[in-house]
Write a protein that holds these residues in place. Structure first.
Motif, PDB file in Angstrom:
ATOM      1  N   UNK A  23       0.840  -1.182   0.000  1.00  0.00           N
ATOM      2  CA  UNK A  23       0.000   0.000   0.000  1.00  0.00           C
ATOM      3  C   UNK A  23       0.884   1.243   0.000  1.00  0.00           C
ATOM      4  N   UNK A 195      -1.900 -11.906  15.254  1.00  0.00           N
ATOM      5  CA  UNK A 195      -0.927 -12.438  14.306  1.00  0.00           C
ATOM      6  C   UNK A 195      -1.484 -12.456  12.885  1.00  0.00           C
ATOM      7  N   UNK A 199       0.163 -10.389   9.808  1.00  0.00           N
ATOM      8  CA  UNK A 199       0.504 -11.007   8.530  1.00  0.00           C
ATOM      9  C   UNK A 199      -0.131 -10.228   7.384  1.00  0.00           C
ATOM     10  N   UNK A 200      -1.375  -9.804   7.570  1.00  0.00           N
ATOM     11  CA  UNK A 200      -2.047  -9.021   6.535  1.00  0.00           C
ATOM     12  C   UNK A 200      -1.313  -7.699   6.309  1.00  0.00           C
ATOM     13  N   UNK A 202       1.836  -7.245   6.781  1.00  0.00           N
ATOM     14  CA  UNK A 202       3.087  -7.564   6.107  1.00  0.00           C
ATOM     15  C   UNK A 202       2.853  -7.788   4.613  1.00  0.00           C
ATOM     16  N   UNK A 203       1.682  -8.313   4.281  1.00  0.00           N
ATOM     17  CA  UNK A 203       1.347  -8.528   2.872  1.00  0.00           C
ATOM     18  C   UNK A 203       0.884  -7.236   2.201  1.00  0.00           C
ATOM     19  N   UNK A 205      -1.768  -5.526   2.929  1.00  0.00           N
ATOM     20  CA  UNK A 205      -3.222  -5.411   2.824  1.00  0.00           C
ATOM     21  C   UNK A 205      -3.780  -4.506   3.920  1.00  0.00           C
ATOM     22  N   UNK A 207      -2.764  -1.471   7.029  1.00  0.00           N
ATOM     23  CA  UNK A 207      -1.742  -0.565   7.555  1.00  0.00           C
ATOM     24  C   UNK A 207      -1.732  -0.707   9.063  1.00  0.00           C
TER      25      UNK A 207
END
Lengths: 271, 514
Positions: A23, A195, A199-200, A202-203, A205, A207
């Protein structure tokens, strides 16, 4: 004007940049390539072929967000594997279910209404970890009340953890921050949700606003949530709550019948 | 009195305008609700502040920073509200101000469904819900920012329900009137309203542009969307002319202005300039957009896009997922993994590796935990005798053989009184009234029943029977039997004592006899 080789190189570069994109504003080079992707059928075709060949799938393409890619199937080398990120959370079937629910809830909490999924809706949300947990617990409470009203048997046989309903597992798992000994709990629903959200983030998706506390959704996530809701709504996973008691009886007998069959098979092998 | 005004039909006042206004009121009411939420809140840090003013400041702060592409970031808005909060509660800390600001922005961006009464076509009233939120966060070109909704700005300018075109006309007319009358302070306030209306108008144009972009591929683009943009363009041109005329008017008015007026005139002009800028850039954007859109449309083949109806994320999807049995976990995880996006394949991403290294061995689950070495500390009183003395007393007892020996004689051989005392206690432990009685009665061999290690069909535990021989009693000596060990019966002195092992056997024997 560009040769086939140039086109392939550009397509490859675009895929590479898209895979690394998070993003935020696109780099100049990236934005230029996305612009060409949208405008030039030749580059578009080459890029789509590359995406297809690599085992990727194009979820969404726009000038602002670029290309949003995901893996195309179970054998794609680009596949995200939750087991890699949650080695302990994927050991038992109930823990895996908890994780799956936490993931779905993490998406749904940021896009709780159908209209939130529409591309025209540009509204994003901020959510606390507790909001996600509370949302699931509300739904769980409703399911529980409905099941009790129908007089369903809620406790699965002790040797058949597969038959436990997801909502009962969630309800039985604590959401407190700390365990009785004052240490962070490891398998509380809150920790699993944190967690998942991390992870989201980190992907790219979500902020992270306050790590472990507050997260905000992005347009990328909206496109992914659209995918997930669509695939879950159409998935052929067994019906959640049977409409009629007859259905319930049917479902129950077929499940138990299946269990018995497999047990019979086992005993034959043993004999 | 034949001239009777048309009597209003009873209940006829409920018309569409009332419905629209009541909907507009919901937005103002939302601010009241936020204040109520603050009062009800358990959070003591919110107590010293007043929410309504902060809400208005927040909307204002967000609205004035908005342009077509971006707006105030969350952090900017929070800083602005926190500054206002500091004004309300000077004694509070910086952190408190930020806390209330964050809370307030969350409230303003939260959505709530409210009911209002609409009028249906046939005049009956219909209850409808309307979703109310004042600010929203959005992302454009990768940048996240807050935007104020058209209705929120409406609350600021105190207009219940006016369409934007007319509202802008009205604001300008008011401004013109006030300037002509030389009421410069009020003119300044009117100019502020004018600015807000221009922001509202911008927001509307922005929506139209996005709609136009989305519907580009629909066949009706040129017939439906395009005219709206043309109308907007006409409106803007009109505004620009009006604003320039107003500036001239203010210039003229400032010639005959009094000193006090000069506090307001420059500010009014500044606001007008801002509106002018905004409208001019809007004009440019719309003109460009129309050309781009028309070109795009010519190039792309028409592809009517089907609008998908999405499943309800919470009521259908999440409910369905939670209602499933755990057996479906793997299937669900596979679907979720697809929604997480792609990850460039690596042999072992560094943090995955660290994670694997950081896992504790899973052995405990299989084999149980290792038992920790336990160190026991004595929890009884210090011993009466030292270990050496007890040992010395034991050695004295060991000297006792088949020959009867009086305890007193043995005690005399002890090195000191403590050893003698220990000796006496040890000897007493070997006293056995039952066997002594038997022995005294002249029994020379007794049958012992000793408990065996395991049960048998008859008794629990099983019994071992054994005949033991007792020595001849010594004359004139007290009873007290010496019992041989289980396997090696031997004679013992009536009053002597022996090593601990035989004594245990004796205990066993006593139980058996009992």
């Amino acid at each position: 004007m560009s040769s086939t080789t140039d086109l392939s190189a550009d397509a490859g570069l675009l895929v590479r940049l898209s895979l690394g994109a998070r993003s935020g504003p696109l780099s100049e080079e990236h934005a230029a390539l996305v612009g060409r992707f949208l405008a030039e059928p030749a580059l578009r075709g080459a890029t789509e072929a590359t995406i297809d060949g690599l085992g990727l799938r194009l979820v969404h393409a726009s000038q602002e967000g670029g290309l949003l890619l995901t893996s195309a199937g179970a054998d794609s080398p680009f596949r995200m594997r939750l087991a890699d990120y949650f080695p302990r959370q994927t050991t038992g079937v109930q823990r895996r279910m908890l994780l799956a629910c936490a993931m779905v809830a993490s998406f749904v909490a940021f896009f709780p209404r159908p209209e939130d999924l529409e591309d025209s809706n540009e509204r994003l949300r901020r959510r606390d970890v507790d909001d996600v947990d509370r949302l699931v617990r509300d739904v769980c409470a409703r399911l529980d009340a409905e099941a009790r009203e129908r007089g369903e048997e809620l406790d699965p046989p002790i040797d058949e953890p597969d038959l436990a309903r997801a909502w009962t597992v969630w309800r039985q798992t604590s959401n407190s921050k700390k365990g009785a000994d004052g240490r962070e709990r490891e398998v509380g629903t809150r920790q699993v949700v944190v967690r998942c959200l991390d992870l989201l983030a980190e992907q790219g998706l979500l902020r992270t606003i306050v790590k472990g506390e507050t997260y905000a959704s992005t347009r990328r996530m909206q496109a992914m949530a659209r995918e997930l809701v669509g695939s879950l709504a159409w998935s052929q996973v067994a019906p959640s709550h049977p409409e009629t008691p007859e259905h319930a009886a049917e479902a129950a007998t077929s499940e138990y019948g299946g269990g018995n069959d497999s047990m019979a098979a086992d005993s034959e092998v043993v004999a | 009195m034949s001239q009777v005004a048309a009597t209003p039909v009873l209940g006829g006042a409920l018309d569409e305008a009332v419905g629209r206004r009541s909907r507009a009121l919901l937005y103002a009411a939302r601010i009241g609700h936020i204040e109520e939420a603050r009062q009800r809140s358990q959070d003591a840090r919110l107590r010293p502040y007043r929410a309504p003013e902060l809400c208005l400041h927040a909307i204002d702060a967000v609205a004035v920073r908005m342009d077509l592409e971006s707006g105030a970031t969350w952090e900017q808005a929070r800083a602005e509200v926190a500054a206002q909060a500091a004004r309300q509660h000077p004694a509070g800390t910086e952190e408190d101000h930020r806390h209330v600001a964050e809370w307030l922005l969350r409230q303003l961006t939260d959505e709530h469904d409210h009911e209002w009464l609409d009028t249906a076509a046939d005049g009956t009233s219909v209850r409808r819900t309307h979703r109310v939120f004042l600010l929203y966060e959005t992302e454009q070109a990768g940048l996240h920012h807050l935007r104020a909704r058209d209705q929120a700005i409406n609350v600021l300018v105190d207009a219940l329900d006016l369409d934007i075109d007319s509202a802008q006309h009205a604001a300008e007319a008011r401004l013109e009137h006030l300037v002509k009358r030389g009421r410069q302070h009020e003119a300044y306030l009117a100019a502020r309203d004018s600015r807000m209306q221009s922001i509202r108008f911008m927001e509307q144009v922005r929506d139209d542009l996005r709609e136009a972009e989305r519907d580009l591929r629909s066949e009706h683009w040129s017939s439906t969307v395009s005219p709206r943009l043309s109308a907007a363009l006409d409106h803007i041109v009109e505004r620009i002319r009006a604003e320039e005329r107003l500036k001239q008017l203010i210039d003229a008015a400032s010639d005959r202005a009094e000193d006090d007026d000069f506090r307001w005139i420059p500010r009014t002009v500044e606001l007008l300039d801002e509106c002018l800028d905004r409208h001019m850039s809007l004009q440019q954007v719309i003109a460009e957009a129309r050309d781009t859109f028309l070109l795009e449309q010519q190039r792309q083949h028409l592809q009517p896009r089907a609008r998908r109806a999405y499943a309800h994320p919470v009521n259908e999807v999440l409910t369905k997922v939670l209602g499933q049995q755990c057996a479906a976990a793997d299937e669900l995880i596979a679907l979720v993994e697809l929604a997480l996006g792609a990850r460039a394949p690596r042999l072992l991403s560094e943090w995955a590796g660290v994670d694997q290294l950081a896992i504790e061995p899973s052995a405990p689950a299989e084999t149980g935990r290792e038992v920790a070495e336990i160190e026991l500390t004595p929890d009884r009183e210090p011993l009466l005798f030292s270990a050496e003395r007890v040992a010395a007393a034991g050695r004295l007892l060991d000297t006792v053989g088949a020959e009867p020996v009086p305890l007193a004689a043995l005690a005399r051989r002890a090195a000191d009184p403590e050893t003698a005392h220990a000796l006496a206690l040890l000897a007493l432990a070997h006293r056995s009234p039952e066997l002594g009685t038997l022995h005294g009665q002249g029994v020379r061999n007794a049958l012992l029943a000793v408990p065996a290690e395991r049960d048998d069909a008859l008794t629990s535990p099983g019994l071992l029977l054994q005949r033991v021989e007792l020595a001849e009693p010594a004359e004139s000596l007290a009873q007290g039997a010496r019992i041989p060990g289980e396997n090696s019966p031997r004679e013992s002195s009536p009053q002597g004592a022996a090593s601990p092992a035989p004594s245990r056997a004796q205990d066993d024997a006593m139980e058996a006899v009992a």
